[in-house]
Each structure stands twice: as C-alpha cells, then as structure tokens.
Enzyme design. Structure first.
Site, mmCIF file in Angstrom:
data_model
loop_
_atom_site.group_PDB
_atom_site.id
_atom_site.type_symbol
_atom_site.label_atom_id
_atom_site.label_comp_id
_atom_site.label_asym_id
_atom_site.label_seq_id
_atom_site.Cartn_x
_atom_site.Cartn_y
_atom_site.Cartn_z
ATOM 1 N N GLY A 21 0.810 -1.213 0.000
ATOM 2 C CA GLY A 21 0.000 0.000 0.000
ATOM 3 C C GLY A 21 0.838 1.256 0.000
ATOM 4 O O GLY A 21 0.485 2.263 0.621
ATOM 5 N N ALA A 22 1.942 1.229 -0.758
ATOM 6 C CA ALA A 22 2.901 2.332 -0.723
ATOM 7 C C ALA A 22 2.597 3.431 -1.725
ATOM 8 O O ALA A 22 3.411 4.329 -1.917
ATOM 9 C CB ALA A 22 4.319 1.793 -0.973
ATOM 10 N N ASN A 23 1.430 3.387 -2.349
ATOM 11 C CA ASN A 23 1.131 4.407 -3.357
ATOM 12 C C ASN A 23 0.616 5.705 -2.757
ATOM 13 O O ASN A 23 0.609 6.742 -3.434
ATOM 14 C CB ASN A 23 0.095 3.876 -4.362
ATOM 15 C CG ASN A 23 -1.186 3.438 -3.703
ATOM 16 O OD1 ASN A 23 -1.234 2.361 -3.129
ATOM 17 N ND2 ASN A 23 -2.230 4.264 -3.768
ATOM 18 N N GLY A 25 -0.631 7.925 1.289
ATOM 19 C CA GLY A 25 -0.751 7.958 2.738
ATOM 20 C C GLY A 25 0.508 7.554 3.484
ATOM 21 O O GLY A 25 1.627 7.833 3.056
ATOM 22 N N ILE A 26 0.323 6.870 4.617
ATOM 23 C CA ILE A 26 1.469 6.527 5.446
ATOM 24 C C ILE A 26 2.346 5.477 4.771
ATOM 25 O O ILE A 26 3.534 5.398 5.048
ATOM 26 C CB ILE A 26 1.031 6.065 6.850
ATOM 27 C CG1 ILE A 26 0.230 4.766 6.799
ATOM 28 C CG2 ILE A 26 0.254 7.158 7.557
ATOM 29 C CD1 ILE A 26 -0.072 4.193 8.170
ATOM 30 N N GLY A 27 1.774 4.681 3.873
ATOM 31 C CA GLY A 27 2.583 3.707 3.148
ATOM 32 C C GLY A 27 3.590 4.384 2.246
ATOM 33 O O GLY A 27 4.762 3.990 2.196
ATOM 34 N N SER A 155 -4.556 -0.668 14.266
ATOM 35 C CA SER A 155 -5.269 0.579 14.545
ATOM 36 C C SER A 155 -5.722 0.588 15.989
ATOM 37 O O SER A 155 -5.988 -0.473 16.574
ATOM 38 C CB SER A 155 -6.491 0.697 13.624
ATOM 39 O OG SER A 155 -7.354 1.742 14.045
ATOM 40 N N TYR A 180 -14.274 -3.942 10.802
ATOM 41 C CA TYR A 180 -12.968 -3.281 10.749
ATOM 42 C C TYR A 180 -12.195 -3.531 12.040
ATOM 43 O O TYR A 180 -11.007 -3.888 12.012
ATOM 44 C CB TYR A 180 -13.136 -1.780 10.526
ATOM 45 C CG TYR A 180 -11.816 -1.036 10.511
ATOM 46 C CD1 TYR A 180 -10.917 -1.186 9.460
ATOM 47 C CD2 TYR A 180 -11.457 -0.186 11.559
ATOM 48 C CE1 TYR A 180 -9.706 -0.517 9.446
ATOM 49 C CE2 TYR A 180 -10.254 0.488 11.560
ATOM 50 C CZ TYR A 180 -9.376 0.316 10.501
ATOM 51 O OH TYR A 180 -8.169 0.981 10.492
#
Length: 314
Positions: A21-23, A25-27, A155, A180
C-alpha cells in the site's frame, strides 16, 4: 522515544524493504523515508497506475533512490502468490536473497459488505488474510536475513471488537465498523502469534505492530466514495483537515517499529498523545490481542483459509 522523527532513522544502506500500500498515505511516506535513508524499497500496490505514479513521485523527492513498483493485490491470493514468486525468481537482486523489512501497511476501512476474489469478507481478507499469506510466503527470506523485521499496521480501533473465531468473515451479521475492528484485532493477534512462533524457532526476526493514530489519508473516505455518499465524504474531509495529523506524522510509529534499535517482539507502537497524535511511543492494546489461545486458533484458521502454512525451518 520523546521527539523521535524521520531524521532519527538509522542508515538503511544495504537493506531491502517491501511496503504494501505504498502508493499513498502513510505507506508512501514509509517507503519514501526508508529510501531516503538508503534502503532499496519495493512499492507493493494494487493499482499499476497509482503505483507507477507513486514511484515517479518518490524518485523526484528522493533523487537517486533505489526503488521499484511491483503489483500486489492483497484481496486476491493468486496475486499474493505471484508477487512472492516474482520476488523469489528475481535474479537481479545484487544484495543476495534476503529481505530485511516487510511492512504490512495496506488496508481498507469500514467498507460496505464486499468479498475478495477468494470469497472472504473484504476487510478481513485484505487487512489480515492477505498479509498473513504474504508474510508466510516471504518468511524464508526473512529468516535468512540477520536483523529482519515484520511490521504490521493495526489501529487503535481494534478496541471496537475482538475476533469471532466462528464467524471470521462476518457472514451472520455484518457491521462495517465492527468488521474493521475485528480485522485490526486480527493484525495484533497475528503479530502476537508470529512473535511466539519465531521465538520457538530460535529466530531473531522481530515481529512488531504499529498504528498511525488519526492520520489524514484516503482510508477514511474510501467507504463513502464506494457508496456515493457525498455528504459523508465532505464530513470526513473536514474532519481530516481539522483533527487529523498529516501522513508524514502518521507514518512515524511504523518507521520507528521498523528501524529503531531495541524494538521488542510483539510490541505495539503508536502516537504518544492519547494514541492520537505525536511522536512514537508504546501504545495501549486490548488484552484480547495477547491471548495465546486466540492467536493460535486464528493462525490455524488463516492457514486453512489461505492454504498457506508458513515454514519456520527456513
């Protein structure tokens, strides 16, 4: 830990990191800061377009960065297997066959009921099962790498619910926020059990968890956007601007858990101020996330669902 920032990240030269998920936000911030400190970074993202765009941005912000994009859809176990297989067959890895950091960052939040390609409830399937499978398939590389770490992003909202081992896919009664919370509890139970099994195998691989507090990312608006709820999207956008810390701050607990000296197995790092904002600190976690029996049962169920059994013999 007081005041720890990205400038305190130790030199990462010679190390390899996979960030899911590095595309955005925090990623993205995690990948960028690791690359800035010299790591070879693999941006593992579902969308080819967004992943390529993120890679171009990273190379602009960190000239000379050693980074690449590889497609990974955590909601499709075939994609997870293909990612791991391509990693194993990569003959261009001049640094050997090791993997120093696996950052299980990608996730979805409070979506309407959907199923993954394999028929799992999407939040449980992506947030937990996809990362369980990825970690299991990459475990031999981690075990061969001195000082390797696995960091899974959970989370503070794991406190919403414990897992229901008899209804992991929320088939009886789907409530998006409860689902979630269960998926984020699963993240912590996974790290708890992984740390226990690594210790039993005599491995020095560190399995730890982190959370970003309330950080401004695309995560909060994904659900409303899927359902076309424009008013909710606007409320989320306003809340992010007023209450959330930027993604650069939200990524700090992950970066700390991944790089700071002395990180203990099964630790949980989050923002210092009420678990909401601030520099990295030890975070509160619900007692059910340290339940040995629950961790073992979730692990066994995850093996059965994914058909992947992590090999601790390396």
């Amino acid at each position: 830990m007081t005041g720890w920032t990205a400038s305190d990240i130790p030199d990462q030269s010679g190390r390899t990191a996979v960030v899911t998920g590095a595309n955005s936000g925090i990623g993205y911030v995690t990948a960028r800061e690791l690359a800035r400190r010299g790591a070879r970074v693999i941006l593992a993202c579902r969308s080819g377009e967004r992943g390529t765009r993120a890679l171009e941005r990273l190379r602009t912000e960190v000239p000379g960065a050693e980074a690449e994009f590889r497609r990974l859809d955590l909601g499709d176990l075939d994609s997870v297997r293909e990612f791991a297989a391509s990693y194993d067959s990569d003959d261009s890895d001049e640094r050997g066959d090791g993997l120093d950091l696996l950052i299980n960052n990608a996730g979805v939040m409070a979506l309407p009921y959907r199923q993954t390609a394999d028929g799992f409830e999407t939040q449980f399937g992506v947030n937990h099962l996809g990362h369980f499978a990825l970690t299991g398939l990459l475990l031999p590389r981690l075990l061969r790498t001195p000082g390797a770490r696995v960091v899974t992003v959970s989370s503070g909202l794991h406190a919403l619910a414990n897992i229901d081992i008899g209804d992991l896919n929320s088939e009886r009664n789907y409530r998006r926020w409860i689902a979630y919370g269960r998926s984020k509890t699963a993240n912590l139970l996974f790290i708890h059990e992984l740390a226990r099994r690594l210790a039993a195998a005599g491995s020095d691989v560190v399995a730890a968890a982190a959370h970003p507090g309330y950080a401004e990312t695309n995560l909060q608006s994904a659900g409303p956007k899927m359902e076309g709820r424009k008013a909710v999207e606007r409320v989320v956008s306003i809340g992010n601007r007023i209450l959330a810390q930027p993604a650069t701050a939200g990524a700090l607990p992950t970066l700390y858990a991944a790089t700071a000296p002395g990180i203990r197995p099964d630790s949980f790092t989050g923002p210092r101020f009420l678990g909401w904002q601030g520099s990295p600190a030890k975070s509160w976690r619900a007692k059910w996330t340290r339940d040995d029996t629950a961790g073992e049962r979730l692990w066994e169920a995850s093996e059965g669902l994914t058909k992947i059994s992590p090999d601790f013999d390396g």
